[in-house]
Design a protein around this motif. Structure first.
Motif, short mmCIF file in Angstrom:
data_model
loop_
_atom_site.label_atom_id
_atom_site.label_comp_id
_atom_site.label_asym_id
_atom_site.label_seq_id
_atom_site.Cartn_x
_atom_site.Cartn_y
_atom_site.Cartn_z
N ILE A 1 -8.78 -0.33 -11.31
CA ILE A 1 -7.34 -0.56 -11.46
C ILE A 1 -7.16 -2.02 -11.85
N ASN B 1 -9.04 1.97 -2.75
CA ASN B 1 -9.02 3.41 -3.09
C ASN B 1 -10.39 4.04 -2.93
N ARG C 1 -4.53 -2.55 3.57
CA ARG C 1 -4.33 -1.69 2.41
C ARG C 1 -4.97 -0.31 2.68
N ASN D 1 -4.24 -3.87 -12.32
CA ASN D 1 -2.94 -4.50 -12.10
C ASN D 1 -3.08 -5.98 -11.77
N SER E 1 0.83 -1.20 0.00
CA SER E 1 0.00 0.00 0.00
C SER E 1 0.87 1.25 0.00
N PRO F 1 0.58 -3.25 -6.63
CA PRO F 1 -0.43 -4.28 -6.36
C PRO F 1 0.09 -5.36 -5.42
N ASN G 1 2.52 1.78 -3.13
CA ASN G 1 1.51 1.93 -4.19
C ASN G 1 1.68 0.92 -5.33
N LYS H 1 -3.05 3.42 3.76
CA LYS H 1 -3.29 4.61 2.93
C LYS H 1 -3.79 5.78 3.78
N THR I 1 -8.42 -5.70 -4.88
CA THR I 1 -7.83 -5.01 -3.72
C THR I 1 -7.68 -3.51 -3.93
N GLU I 2 -6.98 -3.15 -5.01
CA GLU I 2 -6.64 -1.73 -5.18
C GLU I 2 -7.88 -0.86 -5.46
N THR I 3 -8.76 -1.35 -6.33
CA THR I 3 -9.96 -0.59 -6.67
C THR I 3 -10.82 -0.35 -5.43
#
Lengths: 263, 333
Positions: free
Chosen positions: B191, B84, B112, B193, A134, A139, A137, B116, B79-81
């Motif tokens: 995202i 965020n 995660r 990835n 995280s 994955p 930044n 952030k 995870t990322e989507t």
């Protein structure tokens, strides 16, 4: 392929005893490489064997942790980094993630993948890996069973879930948290041990990272322990020594019937 | 609008809302009473057609505000989507507390988000309370489960993950006029990835068996191998139960990963739990103490498993179990 391998030295929790005052007896408890990290290391070594490249192992801890790094270098890992500073003490997972991610950025900014163990057996939070991803930044994939194939900047991995597996395609750079797997981990060979003795372990301190004292260790940790205690559960109601009498089966049978779960 | 308790409503692969959501909702309601009735909010990612199916259950979960992210692409967790979008939502709503189920997905997502936000996260809690200062006191097992730690968080939101089945779902219905608030999702929010290629189902019902079993026969390292586990299976079949394992047994390859019980495995709540040759490290016992009745068999009279058992048998599992199986078989005939 540039691999950053993150490992942790942990107390052997299977070996922990209680003192008479209900506190943990910490003396004489052996430090070991976190068992999950053994598989992260093995995964790194296998990737290097197949795809070539370079592995750098990172750990955060006291100076004694360099012995553990030396053991990992002996397996065929190329470089070792000890992230150590008195000011790092007392870090929670966030402060730890921040410190390790800063160290990776500093020492190996061009990494392709970062490998961690899924859990550490002491804290058992499974948080530091995702925290590093995280903060960098990039994955992440957790609960990784195997890394199957690498083609350019695409990696295929298998993720273990409760009821099955997912086949996942990931763009590098990326971080993977590795589960224990079936393969037998490598053992160090004499050549490796000799070679490891000549590798200079790099030491990274707070000053090297460009972080402030407020961002690391206990000061940089949003969480803190307010109370620690020995768990209490319901107590023994009956204990039957059946070694001599051989009546264990009968006692269980009567209990099962008494509870009414089986007729 | 600030304050309140936010809960993550996880949707499973089978498009069900995970049961841990209802358990968290019940706990959040209890915590909210100690915080001057702070609002209880939830966040959900869903395919557009599914929300109507979920809605009724949600209305009876005591949720004041439900934030909904709707899109066809939310069929699969990313995870990322997700992280965020939730980070932005948290910045907007500013909850005091944010609770997530400690499932595979929750354990992937929560750190995660907390990283952030630069806030604290306490993993795998077994108790949540509000202390005298109005802060979340999150208690979790640590040090291989041999020590309990109550953890406080200096920053907001105070985040915690909680294992499924640790809390009970609502018994009394808490009906509220839930307000559903649709959050905008833009193409650039997705995202890519990490992409799911395919899911291969390995275990048909095993997972549910441990969740719903009334009788669990579990084995530890002392079962000595797969052969020993066959003995457990035989007993479980006769009693109409299912088999579980300690981490020690799984690590040695005696039993598959998906039947592991304990801190890094499942939490179970059967009517009867029979622990066979399990020493009883708290790593394991935290997953079983909610069982109604625990019987253990161990040849070490000092094994910690005796301290949490209702009936303890000091003896050799390889003598006790075959005999028990034989008696049960004969009584059936």
């Amino acid at each position: 392929m540039k691999i950053a391998l993150c490992v942790k030295q942990v107390p052997d929790t299977s070996d922990i005893k209680w003192t008479e005052n209900n506190t943990l007896q910490r003396e004489g408890v052996e430090s070991i490489l976190n068992p999950y990290d053994v598989y992260a290391a093995e995964t790194a070594l296998r990737l290097k064997k197949t795809y070539g490249g370079e592995i750098t192992v990172f750990t955060m801890g006291p100076s004694q942790a360099s012995n553990m790094l030396r053991d990992i270098l002996a397996l065929g890992v190329d470089n070792g980094v000890l992230i150590t500073d008195k000011k790092f003490a007392g870090a929670d997972t966030y402060a730890t993630g921040k410190t390790i991610s800063a160290a990776i950025k500093k020492v190996m900014p061009d990494f392709d993948i970062i490998l961690c163990g899924q859990f550490a057996i002491d804290g058992d939070t499974a948080q530091t890996g995702p925290c590093i991803a995280s903060l960098l930044n990039i994955p992440q994939v957790t609960y990784v069973k195997t890394i199957d194939e690498i083609k350019g900047n695409i990696i295929n991995v298998t993720k273990q879930l409760d009821d099955g597996v997912e086949i996942i395609k990931v763009h590098t750079p990326a971080l993977f948290c590795i589960l224990k797997s079936e393969f037998e981990p490598s053992r160090a060979l004499i050549n490796g041990i000799i070679k490891a003795q000549n590798i200079q372990i790099k030491t990274v301190t707070l000053e090297d990272l460009g972080l402030s004292t407020d961002e690391v260790g206990i000061k940089g940790s949003p969480t803190y322990v307010s109370k620690a205690f020995r768990p209490e559960f319901k107590h023994l109601k009956e204990k039957h020594n059946c070694v001599e009498t051989g009546t264990g089966a009968e006692i269980i049978l009567n209990k099962i019937k008494e509870i009414g779960v089986y007729k | 609008m600030t304050g309140g308790i936010l809960i993550y409503a996880e949707v499973t692969k089978q498009s069900f809302v995970h049961t841990v959501f209802f358990e968290l909702a019940n706990k959040a309601h209890e915590l909210s009473l100690k915080l001057n009735n702070a609002p209880v909010m939830a966040v959900l990612f869903t395919k557009p057609e599914m929300l109507t199916e979920y809605k009724e259950g949600f209305t009876y979960s005591g949720i004041d505000k439900f934030f909904v992210f709707e899109d066809e692409k939310f069929e699969n967790y990313n995870t990322e989507t997700y992280a965020n979008l939730i980070v932005n939502l948290v910045k907007e709503v500013e909850p005091e507390i944010f609770l997530i189920g400690a499932t595979n997905q929750g354990r992937d997502l929560a750190p995660r988000i907390s990283s952030k936000l630069g806030t604290g996260l306490t993993a795998d809690c077994i108790e949540l309370d509000i202390n005298e200062k109005g802060l979340l006191a999150a208690t979790r097992p640590t040090f291989g489960g041999q020590l309990m730690a109550t953890i406080l968080c200096k920053t907001k939101p105070q985040m915690a993950t909680v294992r499924p089945k640790v809390f009970k779902p609502a018994i009394d219905i808490i009906k509220k006029d839930t307000e559903f608030i649709y959050k905008q999702v833009n193409p650039e929010d997705f995202i890519n990835n990490v992409q799911l290629i395919k899911f291969i189902k390995e275990y048909e019902n095993n997972l549910n068996e441990l969740d719903s079993a009334e009788i669990i026969i579990a084995g530890g390292k002392g079962m000595k191998g797969e052969e020993g586990f066959k003995l457990l299976k035989e007993l479980a079949d006769i009693l109409g139960g299912t088999v579980g394992a300690s981490r020690g047994a799984v690590d040695l390859g005696y039993a598959p990963h998906n039947i592991q019980i304990g801190q890094t495995g499942k939490t179970v709540t059967p009517k009867l739990y029979i622990a066979c040759a399990i020493s009883g490290a708290i790593q394991h016992t935290v997953g079983i103490t909610a069982s109604d009745y625990i019987i253990c068999i161990n040849n070490d009279p000092n094994a910690p498993i005796f301290d949490i058992s209702d009936t303890g048998i000091v003896g050799d599992v390889f003598e006790v179990l075959p005999k028990l199986i034989e008696i049960l078989k004969n009584s059936k005939d």
